[in-house]
Scaffold this motif. Structure first.
Motif, mmCIF file in Angstrom:
data_model
loop_
_atom_site.group_PDB
_atom_site.id
_atom_site.type_symbol
_atom_site.label_atom_id
_atom_site.label_comp_id
_atom_site.label_asym_id
_atom_site.label_seq_id
_atom_site.Cartn_x
_atom_site.Cartn_y
_atom_site.Cartn_z
ATOM 1 N N VAL A 33 -15.420 0.169 0.863
ATOM 2 C CA VAL A 33 -15.692 1.234 -0.094
ATOM 3 C C VAL A 33 -15.412 0.717 -1.500
ATOM 4 C CG1 VAL A 33 -15.120 3.568 -0.789
ATOM 5 C CG2 VAL A 33 -14.918 2.905 1.610
ATOM 6 N N GLN B 90 -6.032 0.754 6.289
ATOM 7 C CA GLN B 90 -6.787 0.450 5.075
ATOM 8 C C GLN B 90 -5.998 -0.464 4.162
ATOM 9 O OE1 GLN B 90 -5.522 3.452 5.665
ATOM 10 N NE2 GLN B 90 -4.085 3.763 4.000
ATOM 11 N N ARG B 91 -6.698 -1.250 3.414
ATOM 12 C CA ARG B 91 -6.082 -2.149 2.427
ATOM 13 C C ARG B 91 -6.965 -2.271 1.210
ATOM 14 N NH1 ARG B 91 -2.177 -5.757 3.946
ATOM 15 N NH2 ARG B 91 -2.135 -6.389 1.774
ATOM 16 N N GLY C 135 -3.934 7.187 -3.306
ATOM 17 C CA GLY C 135 -3.900 6.103 -2.346
ATOM 18 C C GLY C 135 -3.852 6.585 -0.909
ATOM 19 N N ASN D 109 -1.545 2.195 -10.265
ATOM 20 C CA ASN D 109 -2.760 2.129 -9.445
ATOM 21 C C ASN D 109 -3.928 2.822 -10.135
ATOM 22 O OD1 ASN D 109 -2.444 0.477 -7.356
ATOM 23 N ND2 ASN D 109 -1.782 2.052 -5.909
ATOM 24 N N ARG E 211 -11.087 10.479 -4.385
ATOM 25 C CA ARG E 211 -11.603 9.271 -5.025
ATOM 26 C C ARG E 211 -12.938 8.902 -4.375
ATOM 27 N NH1 ARG E 211 -7.755 4.293 -5.284
ATOM 28 N NH2 ARG E 211 -7.172 5.086 -7.328
ATOM 29 N N HIS E 212 -12.957 8.972 -3.067
ATOM 30 C CA HIS E 212 -14.189 8.611 -2.376
ATOM 31 C C HIS E 212 -14.195 9.195 -0.978
ATOM 32 C CE1 HIS E 212 -17.718 6.050 -1.692
ATOM 33 N NE2 HIS E 212 -17.266 5.957 -0.449
ATOM 34 N N GLU F 135 1.008 -4.562 11.784
ATOM 35 C CA GLU F 135 2.054 -3.572 11.661
ATOM 36 C C GLU F 135 2.067 -2.634 12.865
ATOM 37 O OE1 GLU F 135 1.556 0.047 9.049
ATOM 38 O OE2 GLU F 135 2.774 -1.271 7.807
ATOM 39 N N ILE G 35 -10.533 9.115 0.779
ATOM 40 C CA ILE G 35 -9.572 8.323 0.021
ATOM 41 C C ILE G 35 -9.187 9.121 -1.215
ATOM 42 C CG2 ILE G 35 -9.160 6.123 -1.133
ATOM 43 C CD1 ILE G 35 -11.432 4.967 0.557
ATOM 44 N N ASP H 254 0.847 -1.191 0.000
ATOM 45 C CA ASP H 254 0.000 0.000 0.000
ATOM 46 C C ASP H 254 0.881 1.239 0.000
ATOM 47 O OD1 ASP H 254 0.998 0.187 2.490
ATOM 48 O OD2 ASP H 254 -0.901 0.020 3.552
ATOM 49 N N VAL I 220 -5.050 8.055 2.517
ATOM 50 C CA VAL I 220 -6.303 7.980 3.248
ATOM 51 C C VAL I 220 -6.202 8.863 4.472
ATOM 52 C CG1 VAL I 220 -7.883 6.463 4.480
ATOM 53 C CG2 VAL I 220 -6.668 5.615 2.475
ATOM 54 N N MET J 128 -11.982 -0.980 -1.147
ATOM 55 C CA MET J 128 -11.048 -0.497 -0.148
ATOM 56 C C MET J 128 -11.599 -0.911 1.211
ATOM 57 S SD MET J 128 -8.370 1.608 0.708
ATOM 58 C CE MET J 128 -8.118 2.822 -0.581
ATOM 59 N N ASP K 277 1.682 3.489 2.229
ATOM 60 C CA ASP K 277 2.645 3.541 3.321
ATOM 61 C C ASP K 277 3.879 2.731 2.979
ATOM 62 O OD1 ASP K 277 2.278 5.129 5.522
ATOM 63 O OD2 ASP K 277 0.691 3.871 6.335
ATOM 64 N N ARG L 265 -12.867 -3.917 -7.230
ATOM 65 C CA ARG L 265 -11.923 -3.524 -6.188
ATOM 66 C C ARG L 265 -12.644 -2.864 -5.031
ATOM 67 N NH1 ARG L 265 -7.000 -0.302 -8.985
ATOM 68 N NH2 ARG L 265 -5.432 -1.946 -8.818
ATOM 69 N N ILE M 277 -14.216 0.806 -5.015
ATOM 70 C CA ILE M 277 -13.331 1.669 -5.793
ATOM 71 C C ILE M 277 -13.640 1.499 -7.271
ATOM 72 C CG2 ILE M 277 -10.935 2.087 -6.432
ATOM 73 C CD1 ILE M 277 -11.465 2.909 -3.628
ATOM 74 N N ARG N 47 -0.301 -8.975 9.349
ATOM 75 C CA ARG N 47 0.557 -7.834 9.086
ATOM 76 C C ARG N 47 0.913 -7.185 10.404
ATOM 77 N NH1 ARG N 47 -0.961 -3.044 5.880
ATOM 78 N NH2 ARG N 47 0.989 -1.917 5.520
#
Lengths: 340, 340
Positions: free
Chosen positions: B140, B160-161, A156, A340, A135-136, B228, A152, A102, A158, B148, A104, B146, B142, B226
């Motif tokens: 969401v 987010q991913r 990319g 993307n 985008r959204h 993270e 968003i 992503d 957010v 989100m 990040d 796709r 996209i 992940r």
DNA sequence: ACTGGCACTCTGTCACTCGGAGTGCCAATG
DNA sequence: CATTGGCACTCCGAGTGACAGAGTGCCAGT
């Protein structure tokens, strides 16, 4: 008297040798290492001229010469040939950047890659919101009087903010809000949104007006006012290479400058498209960085620019190599974003 | 022979003086600055014992004494009195932390505050996902294939991913998915979610199974795998205080360690509740930090802990003051989180 | 058990020397 | 006129020795 070709050649030799050895370079060593075809005495005369013109200087009488900031500048502008990347470097870049999951991750990988390749401090700006489009917009009910606004961007990125509502709203109302907001703002550049947000409030029926006004103020904050530019740093440890010699003795001021995001943004946030900018020593407006050089450029999908990236190091740096690397990384990142 | 009270008092005096002056402290200076009521010669005898026991050492014969890591350890464990914060410091903390608008902002302010108050390098971990619960999951669209996925945790963290779907889905299906996912996972601790995610797939009708499986794998990645852990750093420039004396000559290894997030997480990620942990010099498992000390603690709303924070500095640091500050900041941040 | 005294050790600094590297200048040369 | 070889000069940096100062260890005395 102007500078003939040989004098320029001498300057180039001085810069190259000094960058490599980190020691003042004398006339004798110069003719030995480079095939100049003249004697040391001649070189000395040339050096005297170069010094008079301000391109080199002597740390002390009877020491070798060292390039001044002006000398580096001339070198960068007229003398350095583009140094193509080695295949190994190209491969390193590709290998490093594929597999980012992503945004990040992209930024994270990029900044580390840049620090590693240039062996300097790297800075990468997140895609700027100001240059992105919506985008959204998502509205998530947290409680009856609280919404989470999630924006968003097409890059990319957010962003989220909490919205405190003046009174409780029903789930259906949220759906309506969401639709309205997206219809109006979806696809718009963030910088174009303020009047649109205002019209959103104006077009509202009186009963939902309060809620919308509330949302609108947060929207404005998120989209424009706050306009939070984020960035990432890596390779600080590289400052210690070359011992205490670079940066005139202390890393202090440099480390301090690197902590100020505002300063960093100024450094890498230059707007001219596809131009690499080099700021050498005193050319930096920030006092703390008078002993440093910055190489920066913009990146983005295609020809548009959504953010900046660059590296910072001692004025005594390998400019051709650094410039080539910075450019290459910027291009790769741009391509990555374009996918993307 | 064991250490009687006066010997301990001598050790304390040595630590305090050395921390302040950064110079080896001799017997004469010691009796002058502290009211020990004995002669230098006596102190010398005590010092000899302390040295034999490994609590202090001489940089060279006939220089003053310097505390060893063991000496600092004894000092921290038994000799230091809690140093209450000054009202000014309390006010600074409050002033600094109120007005934070979102989690990013809280962390940002906290880390800078900590660096400023302790005049050392500060590290703050974002609230750990593993210890958070799911507040809401948002899907969401996209494009038709796709989604989100946005996860909002109760600590305010948002992740987010992107989800690539096996085939196009209708907006209504997304709504259904969203409802299902939130019903199952909402309010759950992230660490408890894996079996629930699996059951989501199992309970699906065959026609939506593919889509759900896809979503589930990303969910698992986001929620658990992940995992993270993010963190923030500030005050690197403080490493340069005290010149090159601290950190045995080079900042290199320390700066390197600070760039490794994994290492930092190990440092501040200790789990014991409401206990402040002090690691002194060699007690650090990371070789690069053998010349540094770390003071860390956990923070969180109420008594639960959602993340760690701490500071890193030279072994020669003001332990009582640092410990007090770290604790106080952790408590304030916890309170701040509790208000959400 | 503590203290005063004394001899000893080691550091840091200052002054001094000395070789080496590099320069600037000048007169000679093509 | 540009280039060159030669020479005197300057300055740095390393090495040396002397020396004051700070601190210690030990011992004998109280």
């Amino acid at each position: 008297m102007s500078l003939d070709d040989r004098k320029l050649e001498v300057l180039r030799a001085i810069v190259e040798d000094y960058v490599e050895t980190q020691e003042p370079v004398g006339s004798k060593a110069l003719v030995e290492r480079h095939q100049l075809g003249v004697s040391p005495a001649t070189v000395r005369n040339d050096m005297a001229v170069l010094e008079e013109e301000g391109y080199i200087r002597q740390p002390h009488t009877s020491a070798g010469r060292v390039p001044t900031d002006a000398g580096y500048r001339l070198f960068v502008d007229r003398l350095s040939k583009v140094k193509p990347l080695s295949p190994a470097e190209r491969r390193a870049i590709e290998r490093f950047l594929v597999g980012a999951v992503d945004l990040d991750d992209v930024v994270h990988r990029t900044v580390r890659l840049l620090a590693q390749l240039t062996r300097q401090v790297a800075v990468v700006q997140y895609p700027s919101l100001a240059r992105s489009s919506v985008r959204h917009l998502e509205l998530v009910p947290i409680s009856t009087t609280r919404l989470m606004l999630v924006m968003i961007a097409d890059t990319g990125r957010v962003e989220q903010r909490l919205v405190e509502l003046p009174g409780p709203v029903h789930a259906d109302d949220v759906t309506t809000l969401r639709r309205k907001v997206n219809e109006k703002l979806g696809g718009q550049r963030l910088s174009d949104t303020p009047p649109l947000v205002q019209s959103l409030v104006d077009d509202c029926t009186p009963d939902s007006r309060n809620t919308m006004a509330c949302l609108a103020s947060v929207l404005l904050e998120t989209l424009v006012e706050r306009n939070e530019e984020r960035l990432m740093l890596a390779g600080t440890a590289n400052l210690t290479r070359g011992g205490v010699l670079d940066f005139q003795g202390t890393l202090r001021p440099v480390l301090e400058a690197l902590e100020e995001e505002v300063i960093l943004l100024k450094l890498i946030g230059d707007l001219e498209p596809s131009k690499t900018r080099v700021r050498i020593g005193d050319e930096n407006e920030i006092d703390n960085l008078r002993s440093a050089s910055v190489v920066s450029t913009g990146y983005g999908p295609g020809t548009t620019i959504v953010g900046g990236l660059g590296v910072l190091g001692p004025t005594r740096m390998d400019y051709p190599g650094t410039i080539a690397t910075v450019r290459a990384v910027a291009r790769y990142v741009g391509d990555l974003l374009a996918q993307n």
